[in-house]
Design a protein around this motif. Structure first.
Motif, PDB file in Angstrom:
ATOM      1  N   SER A  20       0.812  -1.211   0.000  1.00 57.11           N
ATOM      2  CA  SER A  20       0.000   0.000   0.000  1.00 57.11           C
ATOM      3  C   SER A  20       0.850   1.268   0.000  1.00 57.11           C
ATOM      4  O   SER A  20       0.317   2.371   0.051  1.00 57.11           O
ATOM      5  CB  SER A  20      -0.946   0.003   1.205  1.00 57.11           C
ATOM      6  OG  SER A  20      -0.206  -0.021   2.401  1.00 57.11           O
ATOM      7  N   ARG A  31       5.247  -8.613  -1.543  1.00 59.68           N
ATOM      8  CA  ARG A  31       4.489  -7.359  -1.639  1.00 59.68           C
ATOM      9  C   ARG A  31       5.097  -6.394  -2.669  1.00 59.68           C
ATOM     10  O   ARG A  31       4.528  -5.365  -2.967  1.00 59.68           O
ATOM     11  CB  ARG A  31       4.418  -6.687  -0.271  1.00 59.68           C
ATOM     12  CG  ARG A  31       3.676  -7.543   0.761  1.00 59.68           C
ATOM     13  CD  ARG A  31       3.627  -6.883   2.104  1.00 59.68           C
ATOM     14  NE  ARG A  31       2.897  -5.631   2.002  1.00 59.68           N
ATOM     15  CZ  ARG A  31       3.034  -4.625   2.851  1.00 59.68           C
ATOM     16  NH1 ARG A  31       3.856  -4.703   3.857  1.00 59.68           N
ATOM     17  NH2 ARG A  31       2.325  -3.513   2.679  1.00 59.68           N
ATOM     18  N   ARG A  57       6.148  -5.602  -6.466  1.00 56.53           N
ATOM     19  CA  ARG A  57       5.865  -6.017  -7.836  1.00 56.53           C
ATOM     20  C   ARG A  57       6.263  -4.886  -8.776  1.00 56.53           C
ATOM     21  O   ARG A  57       6.405  -3.734  -8.374  1.00 56.53           O
ATOM     22  CB  ARG A  57       4.399  -6.403  -8.028  1.00 56.53           C
ATOM     23  CG  ARG A  57       3.429  -5.264  -7.866  1.00 56.53           C
ATOM     24  CD  ARG A  57       2.008  -5.686  -8.245  1.00 56.53           C
ATOM     25  NE  ARG A  57       1.061  -4.643  -7.931  1.00 56.53           N
ATOM     26  CZ  ARG A  57       0.857  -3.548  -8.650  1.00 56.53           C
ATOM     27  NH1 ARG A  57       1.564  -3.340  -9.754  1.00 56.53           N
ATOM     28  NH2 ARG A  57      -0.030  -2.654  -8.280  1.00 56.53           N
ATOM     29  N   ILE A 104      -6.442  -3.769 -17.783  1.00 57.77           N
ATOM     30  CA  ILE A 104      -7.098  -3.924 -16.474  1.00 57.77           C
ATOM     31  C   ILE A 104      -8.314  -3.010 -16.375  1.00 57.77           C
ATOM     32  O   ILE A 104      -9.401  -3.450 -15.973  1.00 57.77           O
ATOM     33  CB  ILE A 104      -6.104  -3.655 -15.322  1.00 57.77           C
ATOM     34  CG1 ILE A 104      -5.103  -4.805 -15.232  1.00 57.77           C
ATOM     35  CG2 ILE A 104      -6.832  -3.471 -13.997  1.00 57.77           C
ATOM     36  CD1 ILE A 104      -3.928  -4.524 -14.305  1.00 57.77           C
ATOM     37  N   THR A 108     -12.457  -4.132 -16.406  1.00 59.55           N
ATOM     38  CA  THR A 108     -13.411  -3.959 -15.304  1.00 59.55           C
ATOM     39  C   THR A 108     -14.756  -3.429 -15.800  1.00 59.55           C
ATOM     40  O   THR A 108     -15.733  -3.459 -15.054  1.00 59.55           O
ATOM     41  CB  THR A 108     -12.875  -3.000 -14.214  1.00 59.55           C
ATOM     42  OG1 THR A 108     -12.673  -1.716 -14.775  1.00 59.55           O
ATOM     43  CG2 THR A 108     -11.592  -3.514 -13.599  1.00 59.55           C
ATOM     44  N   ASP A 114      -8.559  -5.415   2.855  1.00 60.47           N
ATOM     45  CA  ASP A 114      -7.838  -6.562   2.302  1.00 60.47           C
ATOM     46  C   ASP A 114      -7.401  -6.284   0.858  1.00 60.47           C
ATOM     47  O   ASP A 114      -6.263  -6.578   0.487  1.00 60.47           O
ATOM     48  CB  ASP A 114      -8.713  -7.816   2.363  1.00 60.47           C
ATOM     49  CG  ASP A 114      -8.008  -9.029   1.787  1.00 60.47           C
ATOM     50  OD1 ASP A 114      -6.929  -9.393   2.300  1.00 60.47           O
ATOM     51  OD2 ASP A 114      -8.536  -9.615   0.814  1.00 60.47           O
ATOM     52  N   LEU A 115      -8.286  -5.715   0.053  1.00 54.43           N
ATOM     53  CA  LEU A 115      -7.932  -5.384  -1.335  1.00 54.43           C
ATOM     54  C   LEU A 115      -6.753  -4.417  -1.378  1.00 54.43           C
ATOM     55  O   LEU A 115      -5.820  -4.585  -2.162  1.00 54.43           O
ATOM     56  CB  LEU A 115      -9.123  -4.760  -2.068  1.00 54.43           C
ATOM     57  CG  LEU A 115     -10.218  -5.703  -2.524  1.00 54.43           C
ATOM     58  CD1 LEU A 115     -11.423  -4.912  -3.023  1.00 54.43           C
ATOM     59  CD2 LEU A 115      -9.715  -6.636  -3.606  1.00 54.43           C
ATOM     60  N   ARG A 130      -3.470  -6.083  -0.314  1.00 54.57           N
ATOM     61  CA  ARG A 130      -2.948  -6.995  -1.340  1.00 54.57           C
ATOM     62  C   ARG A 130      -2.456  -6.236  -2.567  1.00 54.57           C
ATOM     63  O   ARG A 130      -1.747  -6.789  -3.399  1.00 54.57           O
ATOM     64  CB  ARG A 130      -4.024  -8.006  -1.761  1.00 54.57           C
ATOM     65  CG  ARG A 130      -4.251  -9.097  -0.728  1.00 54.57           C
ATOM     66  CD  ARG A 130      -5.171 -10.194  -1.226  1.00 54.57           C
ATOM     67  NE  ARG A 130      -6.538  -9.725  -1.340  1.00 54.57           N
ATOM     68  CZ  ARG A 130      -7.271  -9.795  -2.452  1.00 54.57           C
ATOM     69  NH1 ARG A 130      -6.784 -10.312  -3.547  1.00 54.57           N
ATOM     70  NH2 ARG A 130      -8.508  -9.345  -2.469  1.00 54.57           N
ATOM     71  N   ASP A 145      -4.259  -5.242  -5.075  1.00 50.91           N
ATOM     72  CA  ASP A 145      -4.993  -5.773  -6.233  1.00 50.91           C
ATOM     73  C   ASP A 145      -5.622  -4.602  -7.000  1.00 50.91           C
ATOM     74  O   ASP A 145      -6.719  -4.157  -6.674  1.00 50.91           O
ATOM     75  CB  ASP A 145      -6.061  -6.750  -5.739  1.00 50.91           C
ATOM     76  CG  ASP A 145      -6.974  -7.273  -6.825  1.00 50.91           C
ATOM     77  OD1 ASP A 145      -6.794  -6.914  -8.005  1.00 50.91           O
ATOM     78  OD2 ASP A 145      -7.882  -8.052  -6.481  1.00 50.91           O
ATOM     79  N   ARG A 191      -6.988  -4.177  -9.945  1.00 52.75           N
ATOM     80  CA  ARG A 191      -8.315  -4.405 -10.534  1.00 52.75           C
ATOM     81  C   ARG A 191      -9.385  -4.354  -9.450  1.00 52.75           C
ATOM     82  O   ARG A 191     -10.408  -3.677  -9.593  1.00 52.75           O
ATOM     83  CB  ARG A 191      -8.355  -5.748 -11.265  1.00 52.75           C
ATOM     84  CG  ARG A 191      -9.681  -6.004 -11.946  1.00 52.75           C
ATOM     85  CD  ARG A 191      -9.688  -7.369 -12.662  1.00 52.75           C
ATOM     86  NE  ARG A 191     -10.884  -7.551 -13.428  1.00 52.75           N
ATOM     87  CZ  ARG A 191     -12.091  -7.808 -12.895  1.00 52.75           C
ATOM     88  NH1 ARG A 191     -12.240  -7.918 -11.598  1.00 52.75           N
ATOM     89  NH2 ARG A 191     -13.149  -7.955 -13.671  1.00 52.75           N
ATOM     90  N   GLY A 192      -9.159  -5.062  -8.350  1.00 49.78           N
ATOM     91  CA  GLY A 192     -10.107  -5.061  -7.239  1.00 49.78           C
ATOM     92  C   GLY A 192     -10.254  -3.688  -6.616  1.00 49.78           C
ATOM     93  O   GLY A 192     -11.362  -3.285  -6.236  1.00 49.78           O
TER      94      GLY A 192
END
Length: 171
Positions: A13, A61, A63, A74, A78, A98-99, A102, A104, A106-107
């Motif tokens: 994050s 974590r 990337r 992406i 969506t 949580d999103l 992670r 994510d 896209r999420g």
């Protein structure tokens, strides 16, 4: 995954970070020397993060920053997808958190759209989002704006409009 000094990555994050250095260090109580990634978050240049290169959980974590092609894929992917609003505040916020943790993208985009749409529907009723939902929206926007701005070469202030334009959501 191996990274190089000078490379830009995303670290959880913390958003987009510059790998300032990869070097061996020892810290009191940490045992023998270990190799660390020294990360400088672009959104907080006075911060420095030290990630042990041999710690799989922390390195997971990290990337690579999305390419413009990945961003377009992406965001366009969506379109038509929807995250349902969970009326249980605790479950909703835990899922949002949580999103974000992670990373994510896209999420997180779907989450931001969900919160944004809820904000619009509540405004029509003369109501507003809870502080927790507003906080989650700001966190999502900060993460997505930082990475997509970097990837697409556009100002962070234009990322939301870019996404809403691709998704056909009114400003």
């Amino acid at each position: 995954m191996d990274y190089s000094k000078g490379e830009h990555v995303v670290y959880g994050s913390n958003g987009v970070c510059l790998i300032e250095d990869i070097s061996s260090r020892s810290y009191p109580g940490d045992g023998p020397e270990r190799t660390y990634y020294t990360l400088r978050p672009l959104n907080s240049p006075s911060s420095t993060l030290y990630v042990p290169a041999d710690n799989e959980q922390l390195c997971a974590r990290i990337r690579r920053v999305l390419t413009p092609e990945q961003v377009e894929s992406i965001v366009a992917g969506t379109k038509g997808d929807k995250m349902e609003w969970n009326d249980d505040r605790k479950q909703r916020i835990a899922g949002f958190r949580d999103l974000i943790n992670r990373g994510d993208i896209r999420g997180i985009i779907l989450m931001a759209c969900c919160i944004y749409n809820k904000r619009i529907s509540l405004r029509g009723l003369g109501k507003h989002l809870s502080d927790a939902d507003e906080h989650m929206l700001r966190s999502a926007e900060r993460m997505v704006d930082g990475e997509l701005s970097w990837s697409l070469g556009i100002p962070e202030s234009q990322v939301g409009s870019y996404i809403r334009g691709v998704l056909g959501i009114a400003d």
